[in-house]
Design a protein around this motif. Structure first.
Motif, mmCIF file in Angstrom:
data_model
loop_
_atom_site.group_PDB
_atom_site.id
_atom_site.type_symbol
_atom_site.label_atom_id
_atom_site.label_comp_id
_atom_site.label_asym_id
_atom_site.label_seq_id
_atom_site.Cartn_x
_atom_site.Cartn_y
_atom_site.Cartn_z
ATOM 1 N N ALA A 1 0.823 -1.202 0.000
ATOM 2 C CA ALA A 1 0.000 0.000 0.000
ATOM 3 C C ALA A 1 0.858 1.252 0.000
ATOM 4 C CB ALA A 1 -0.916 0.004 1.224
ATOM 5 N N LYS A 2 0.407 2.244 -0.746
ATOM 6 C CA LYS A 2 1.070 3.532 -0.683
ATOM 7 C C LYS A 2 0.763 4.174 0.661
ATOM 8 C CE LYS A 2 3.030 4.934 -3.553
ATOM 9 N NZ LYS A 2 4.471 4.657 -3.795
ATOM 10 N N THR A 3 1.633 5.056 1.130
ATOM 11 C CA THR A 3 1.373 5.738 2.381
ATOM 12 C C THR A 3 0.087 6.526 2.264
ATOM 13 O OG1 THR A 3 2.808 7.489 1.556
ATOM 14 C CG2 THR A 3 3.758 5.973 3.147
ATOM 15 N N THR A 4 -0.770 6.425 3.282
ATOM 16 C CA THR A 4 -2.076 7.061 3.218
ATOM 17 C C THR A 4 -2.022 8.511 3.675
ATOM 18 O OG1 THR A 4 -2.601 6.242 5.425
ATOM 19 C CG2 THR A 4 -3.277 4.895 3.566
ATOM 20 N N THR A 5 -0.983 8.900 4.399
ATOM 21 C CA THR A 5 -0.820 10.289 4.769
ATOM 22 C C THR A 5 -0.079 11.000 3.655
ATOM 23 O OG1 THR A 5 -0.737 9.734 7.106
ATOM 24 C CG2 THR A 5 0.133 11.876 6.469
ATOM 25 N N ILE A 6 -0.666 12.046 3.104
ATOM 26 C CA ILE A 6 -0.075 12.694 1.942
ATOM 27 C C ILE A 6 1.201 13.430 2.309
ATOM 28 C CG2 ILE A 6 -0.447 14.431 0.163
ATOM 29 C CD1 ILE A 6 -3.370 13.790 0.248
ATOM 30 N N VAL A 7 1.158 14.208 3.385
ATOM 31 C CA VAL A 7 2.313 15.010 3.743
ATOM 32 C C VAL A 7 3.331 14.151 4.471
ATOM 33 C CG1 VAL A 7 3.122 16.995 5.060
ATOM 34 C CG2 VAL A 7 0.934 17.087 3.893
ATOM 35 N N MET B 1 -6.845 17.355 1.055
ATOM 36 C CA MET B 1 -6.320 16.274 1.884
ATOM 37 C C MET B 1 -7.437 15.511 2.572
ATOM 38 S SD MET B 1 -2.963 17.943 3.674
ATOM 39 C CE MET B 1 -2.791 16.468 4.672
ATOM 40 N N THR B 2 -8.436 16.246 3.063
ATOM 41 C CA THR B 2 -9.572 15.594 3.707
ATOM 42 C C THR B 2 -10.324 14.719 2.717
ATOM 43 O OG1 THR B 2 -9.806 17.437 5.263
ATOM 44 C CG2 THR B 2 -11.704 15.985 5.006
ATOM 45 N N LEU B 3 -10.482 15.204 1.486
ATOM 46 C CA LEU B 3 -11.134 14.394 0.453
ATOM 47 C C LEU B 3 -10.358 13.106 0.194
ATOM 48 C CD1 LEU B 3 -12.162 17.243 -1.989
ATOM 49 C CD2 LEU B 3 -13.741 15.610 -0.941
ATOM 50 N N HIS B 4 -9.028 13.193 0.241
ATOM 51 C CA HIS B 4 -8.204 11.991 0.069
ATOM 52 C C HIS B 4 -8.505 10.980 1.178
ATOM 53 C CE1 HIS B 4 -4.459 9.621 0.693
ATOM 54 N NE2 HIS B 4 -4.503 9.547 -0.615
ATOM 55 N N GLN B 5 -8.592 11.454 2.418
ATOM 56 C CA GLN B 5 -8.900 10.556 3.535
ATOM 57 C C GLN B 5 -10.304 9.978 3.389
ATOM 58 O OE1 GLN B 5 -6.794 9.548 5.754
ATOM 59 N NE2 GLN B 5 -5.109 10.905 5.215
ATOM 60 N N ILE B 6 -11.252 10.786 2.915
ATOM 61 C CA ILE B 6 -12.607 10.290 2.679
ATOM 62 C C ILE B 6 -12.589 9.182 1.626
ATOM 63 C CG2 ILE B 6 -14.851 10.924 1.685
ATOM 64 C CD1 ILE B 6 -14.538 13.649 3.080
ATOM 65 N N GLY B 7 -11.784 9.394 0.583
ATOM 66 C CA GLY B 7 -11.651 8.345 -0.428
ATOM 67 C C GLY B 7 -11.117 7.058 0.164
ATOM 68 N N GLN B 8 -10.158 7.175 1.080
ATOM 69 C CA GLN B 8 -9.615 5.990 1.748
ATOM 70 C C GLN B 8 -10.710 5.243 2.514
ATOM 71 O OE1 GLN B 8 -6.744 5.657 0.236
ATOM 72 N NE2 GLN B 8 -5.372 5.620 1.999
ATOM 73 N N ILE B 9 -11.527 5.997 3.221
ATOM 74 C CA ILE B 9 -12.575 5.378 4.040
ATOM 75 C C ILE B 9 -13.609 4.683 3.153
ATOM 76 C CG2 ILE B 9 -14.502 5.888 5.608
ATOM 77 C CD1 ILE B 9 -12.673 8.151 6.751
ATOM 78 N N TYR C 1 -16.564 1.760 -4.034
ATOM 79 C CA TYR C 1 -15.501 2.150 -4.947
ATOM 80 C C TYR C 1 -15.865 3.370 -5.785
ATOM 81 C CZ TYR C 1 -13.117 -2.162 -3.695
ATOM 82 O OH TYR C 1 -12.466 -3.145 -2.998
ATOM 83 N N ALA C 2 -17.109 3.488 -6.215
ATOM 84 C CA ALA C 2 -17.496 4.647 -7.022
ATOM 85 C C ALA C 2 -17.365 5.926 -6.206
ATOM 86 C CB ALA C 2 -18.923 4.477 -7.538
ATOM 87 N N ALA C 3 -17.823 5.898 -4.951
ATOM 88 C CA ALA C 3 -17.698 7.069 -4.081
ATOM 89 C C ALA C 3 -16.236 7.357 -3.776
ATOM 90 C CB ALA C 3 -18.480 6.844 -2.786
ATOM 91 N N SER C 4 -15.454 6.302 -3.571
ATOM 92 C CA SER C 4 -14.036 6.475 -3.291
ATOM 93 C C SER C 4 -13.334 7.151 -4.460
ATOM 94 C CB SER C 4 -13.384 5.116 -3.004
ATOM 95 O OG SER C 4 -11.991 5.251 -2.822
ATOM 96 N N LEU C 5 -13.603 6.688 -5.674
ATOM 97 C CA LEU C 5 -12.967 7.265 -6.854
ATOM 98 C C LEU C 5 -13.380 8.727 -7.038
ATOM 99 C CD1 LEU C 5 -11.113 6.700 -9.247
ATOM 100 C CD2 LEU C 5 -13.130 5.971 -10.533
ATOM 101 N N SER C 6 -14.643 9.026 -6.749
ATOM 102 C CA SER C 6 -15.120 10.400 -6.843
ATOM 103 C C SER C 6 -14.364 11.301 -5.873
ATOM 104 C CB SER C 6 -16.621 10.455 -6.553
ATOM 105 O OG SER C 6 -17.092 11.790 -6.516
#
Length: 380
Positions: free
Chosen positions: A31-37, A147-155, A162-167
């Motif tokens: 897995a890629k690191t889930t924390t962006i920064v 960044m928050t949207l990225h975390q939402i995608g993870q969740i 998957y459709a919501a995650s990709l969005s």
């Protein structure tokens, strides 16, 4: 032990996430690191904002992530734009709230992404950093929101939406690109998780193309020897093997092993994980001798790091038993399989555990092979 090493503040020992069982090419994915920064490193570029030169945003805490997940579970029905549902049978997909975030006037950026056809948006090179004079709706996109949207995608991805995650991922990507441009390290982190999503969906061609873009960005910012580059190469190797290109997969896995040994040392647990994947690829390509040698190397590392009774040690011994039996070396297979059975017993696996079901079948096959060849089992 290895968990303490992974938590060390030295970024040379930064934690990499792995699946527990590195024996199925369908399940293995680093897995890629889930924390962006990321923390500043001597050989890496720290993400900076376009305006003030300060690090952009901060990682979301575990408690905050848990609260967000609970909120999303309760409010998911509100995230779909019910009033904007497409007519039936027109080939469209449901739109989500995230589709409206960081969208310019271009029609191509305003449509809801479809699973299996989002590569164009993910790989678009038309976005440039926002300037003070931007006139579109999101003047100077907010990186914290992205960044928050990225975390939402993870969740959403963990919940198999998957459709919501990709969005959400694509909204995060749009926001980051507005501020940071297309080749920033943060873009690679988001793209890497979009690639992981396609891996989970089994869309290996889409994932392959995205990982190639990630690799280009990471090597530009981090250099060829960085752990994140090794993770991306590992994912590409897994895709190659999943598509039946075992020679390419083996070559890439070997490259990753060499990188990890230089970076972490030859006895690090990450080396053992990749060695197991390499052994599996060797086996599937018909190179049983190479698979046995590689599993043996991984076994020694795991014994030293995790202890001789760890379940992962038992799994490798079990695998070695199967490989020895495939060469009709039933005496050696019996040695391996009995040691594996002892470790499974030490770990008190439930009687219906899949490892024990596999063990019962494999032990029966090996005992039958011993009887047929006139050999007796070796007591361990």
């Amino acid at each position: 032990n290895s968990s303490n090493n992974n938590n060390n503040n030295n970024t040379d020992q930064q934690e990499l996430a792995f699946d527990d069982e590195p024996f199925s090419l369908d399940e293995v994915r680093m897995a890629k690191t889930t924390t962006i920064v990321q923390k500043a490193e001597n050989d890496a570029v720290t993400p900076f904002s376009a305006d003030d030169g300060q690090p952009v945003g901060a990682s979301i805490s575990e408690d905050e992530c848990g609260e967000m997940e609970l909120f999303l579970e309760k409010r998911f029905d509100k995230l779909a734009m019910v009033d904007a549902l497409p007519p039936p049978n027109d080939g469209s997909v449901k739109k989500f709230y995230y589709d409206e975030l960081f969208v310019k006037s271009s029609p191509s950026m305003s449509s809801s992404p479809k699973i299996g056809s989002a590569k164009k948006e993910a790989s678009s090179d038309t976005t440039t950093p926002a300037t003070a004079g931007s006139s579109h709706k999101w003047k100077g996109a907010d990186v914290d929101i992205a960044m928050t949207l990225h975390q939402i995608g993870q969740i959403h991805r963990r919940s198999l939406r998957y459709a919501a995650s990709l969005s959400a991922y694509n909204a995060s990507l749009r926001g980051m690109k507005e501020v940071l441009g297309n080749r920033h390290a943060n873009i690679a982190a988001i793209l890497g998780n979009i690639g992981n999503l396609y891996m989970e969906l089994g869309d290996y061609d889409e994932a392959f193309q995205i990982y190639q873009e990630v690799l280009g960005i990471e090597t530009l910012h981090l250099g060829l020897s960085h752990p994140e580059v090794a993770v991306t190469l590992h994912n590409i190797a897994t895709i190659e093997c999943s598509r039946g290109n075992f020679s390419e997969g083996v070559s890439l896995y070997k490259q990753v092993v060499d990188m990890q040994k230089i970076r972490f040392g030859p006895h690090h647990i990450t080396v053992a994980v990749t060695l197991s994947c390499l052994a599996d690829a060797n086996e599937k390509s018909g190179n049983v001798d190479g698979a046995i040698r590689t599993y043996e190397e991984a076994l020694q590392i795991r014994k030293g790091v995790q202890g001789k009774s760890h379940i992962d040690v038992g799994r490798i011994l079990h695998k070695l038993g199967r490989l020895a039996a495939s060469r009709d070396d039933y005496r050696l297979a019996n040695v391996y399989i009995m040691k594996a059975a002892e470790i499974y017993a030490d770990n008190k696996l439930k009687t219906d555990h899949p490892f024990l079901r596999e063990m019962a079948r494999d032990m029966a096959d090996i005992q039958a092979g011993l009887a047929f060849s006139g050999c007796k089992g070796i007591a361990v």
